[in-house]
Structures are given as structure tokens and as C-alpha cells.
Design a protein around this motif. Structure first.
Motif, PDB file in Angstrom:
ATOM      1  N   TRP A  34       6.258  56.388  53.076  1.00  0.00           N
ATOM      2  CA  TRP A  34       7.410  57.079  52.486  1.00  0.00           C
ATOM      3  C   TRP A  34       7.047  58.526  52.185  1.00  0.00           C
ATOM      4  O   TRP A  34       7.819  59.437  52.463  1.00  0.00           O
ATOM      5  CB  TRP A  34       7.846  56.344  51.217  1.00  0.00           C
ATOM      6  N   HIS A  38       8.590  62.092  53.689  1.00  0.00           N
ATOM      7  CA  HIS A  38       9.236  63.063  52.798  1.00  0.00           C
ATOM      8  C   HIS A  38       8.441  64.365  52.692  1.00  0.00           C
ATOM      9  O   HIS A  38       8.640  65.139  51.765  1.00  0.00           O
ATOM     10  CB  HIS A  38       9.457  62.441  51.413  1.00  0.00           C
ATOM     11  N   LEU A 142      11.439  53.419  45.560  1.00  0.00           N
ATOM     12  CA  LEU A 142      11.433  54.561  46.480  1.00  0.00           C
ATOM     13  C   LEU A 142      12.850  55.004  46.828  1.00  0.00           C
ATOM     14  O   LEU A 142      13.086  56.196  47.054  1.00  0.00           O
ATOM     15  CB  LEU A 142      10.637  54.221  47.740  1.00  0.00           C
ATOM     16  N   GLU A 143      13.796  54.070  46.853  1.00  0.00           N
ATOM     17  CA  GLU A 143      15.199  54.452  47.052  1.00  0.00           C
ATOM     18  C   GLU A 143      15.651  55.396  45.945  1.00  0.00           C
ATOM     19  O   GLU A 143      16.296  56.414  46.204  1.00  0.00           O
ATOM     20  CB  GLU A 143      16.102  53.214  47.072  1.00  0.00           C
ATOM     21  N   SER A 146      13.834  58.786  46.247  1.00  0.00           N
ATOM     22  CA  SER A 146      14.327  59.595  47.365  1.00  0.00           C
ATOM     23  C   SER A 146      15.478  60.496  46.951  1.00  0.00           C
ATOM     24  O   SER A 146      15.637  61.591  47.477  1.00  0.00           O
ATOM     25  CB  SER A 146      14.773  58.691  48.521  1.00  0.00           C
ATOM     26  N   GLU A 147      16.263  60.033  45.995  1.00  0.00           N
ATOM     27  CA  GLU A 147      17.434  60.784  45.542  1.00  0.00           C
ATOM     28  C   GLU A 147      17.094  61.894  44.548  1.00  0.00           C
ATOM     29  O   GLU A 147      17.861  62.848  44.410  1.00  0.00           O
ATOM     30  CB  GLU A 147      18.448  59.826  44.903  1.00  0.00           C
ATOM     31  N   ASP A 150      12.874  65.550  44.973  1.00  0.00           N
ATOM     32  CA  ASP A 150      12.823  66.970  45.346  1.00  0.00           C
ATOM     33  C   ASP A 150      13.244  67.857  44.182  1.00  0.00           C
ATOM     34  O   ASP A 150      12.578  68.850  43.873  1.00  0.00           O
ATOM     35  CB  ASP A 150      13.699  67.260  46.575  1.00  0.00           C
ATOM     36  N   ARG A 160       9.786  72.296  48.111  1.00  0.00           N
ATOM     37  CA  ARG A 160       9.600  71.603  49.380  1.00  0.00           C
ATOM     38  C   ARG A 160       8.786  72.500  50.284  1.00  0.00           C
ATOM     39  O   ARG A 160       8.791  73.714  50.119  1.00  0.00           O
ATOM     40  CB  ARG A 160      10.955  71.291  50.013  1.00  0.00           C
TER      41      ARG A 160
END
Length: 168
Positions: A34, A38, A142-143, A146-147, A150, A160
């Protein structure tokens, strides 16, 4: 000027059985995969027994400048589940909403998600997050990450790749 340094992700597996070879760890590689997807450079998975060794690895990863450190395992109710306490000892500023969001996501799948004592917080400029030790819990955690990861890391000065750091 762009910040071209890679963001570093540390992955720590807190599992006495995996550390001593009695069980294959499937969660650490999933988190590492993951992370690479990313845009992270990944350190680990570091597989250690639950307890003081987890704290030693967490300190080392924070000192190495990891933007994000994810742990898996050691968040339950057994006598050797100490990862949340070891993590909390390193946290300068708690981030309870992250742990709450991860548990809330897990509760959509299983009531056992309520048994995770995982925590999250900031140590220096590193975001530390505990995930439970099952592959399902890691997938769901991780879901959630992911949102939000960042934006969270931008606030901590980890843009990033190729983005300038955000100064607020």
C-alpha cells in the motif's frame, strides 16, 4: 522549489508468533505494498515481538524521519498486547479521530473491531497509527488512511513527492 525527497513509511509488525517463526505475517507486506502504491519509500516490515521491542523500532523510525509509521498487531486484550501503550509513550500530540475512524470502518464488517485498542498520534513530525493484526483490519484501516493521509502529512510538512511542503 519542489521537495523531491521521498516520503518515508515505516511498517512495524507486533507479533510474538511471527517474530519467533511460528506464524507467517501477512499484514506487514500488505501495508508495505500500500505504501509503495501511495508513493512512499518503505522501511520494513520490521517484525518484532510485542512489548519494548516495538518501542525501540518506533523510536528508530521516528528518528530516521519517517513521515508515517504504521503498526499492525498488539492492539487486543491479551496479556502481551502492549502496542497502544508503547505508541502512546512516544506521542507528543494525540490524533484520536484517526483511531476512531479506523474502528468505525471496522465495525461495518465485524463487532470485534470495537476490541481494538489501537491509537494514533504525532511524534515530532511523524504520524504514528496502530492497526489491528488481522488482514481484514489492515485492509479496512488502509481504506481510511487512503482518504486522509496526504492531507495529514502535508500539515506535518511532508508534501507528496514533487509537491512543496505546506506551511500553515
Amino acid at each position: 522549489m519542489s521537495d523531491t525527497r521521498p516520503r518515508l513509511l515505516g511498517v512495524v509488525v507486533s507479533s510474538t508468533r511471527a517474530a519467533d517463526g511460528r506464524r507467517e505475517d501477512l499484514t506487514g507486506p500488505r501495508i508495505a505494498e500500500w505504501g509503495r502504491a501511495h508513493g512512499f519509500e518503505v522501511s520494513g516490515p520490521h517484525v518484532v515481538p510485542d512489548g519494548p521491542e516495538v518501542g525501540d523500532v518506533l523510536r528508530r523510525l521516528v528518528d530516521q524521519g519517517c513521515a508515517l509509521v504504521l503498526t499492525t498487531g498488539g492492539t487486543g486484550f491479551t496479556d502481551d498486547d502492549h502496542t497502544p501503550e508503547v505508541t502512546a509513550a512516544l506521542v507528543d500530540r494525540p490524533a484520536p479521530g484517526i483511531a476512531e475512524a479506523i474502528r468505525a470502518r471496522g465495525l461495518r464488517t465485524t463487532p470485534h473491531a470495537a476490541l481494538s485498542r489501537g491509537t494514533a498520534g504525532i511524534s515530532g513530525h511523524t504520524l504514528l497509527v496502530n492497526l489491528a493484526g488481522s488482514t481484514g483490519a489492515v485492509r479496512e484501516g488502509l481504506e481510511v488512511l487512503s482518504e486522509i493521509v496526504d492531507h495529514a502529512l502535508e500539515q506535518l510538512g511532508h508534501g507528496r513527492p514533487h509537491d512543496p511542503p505546506l506551511h500553515t
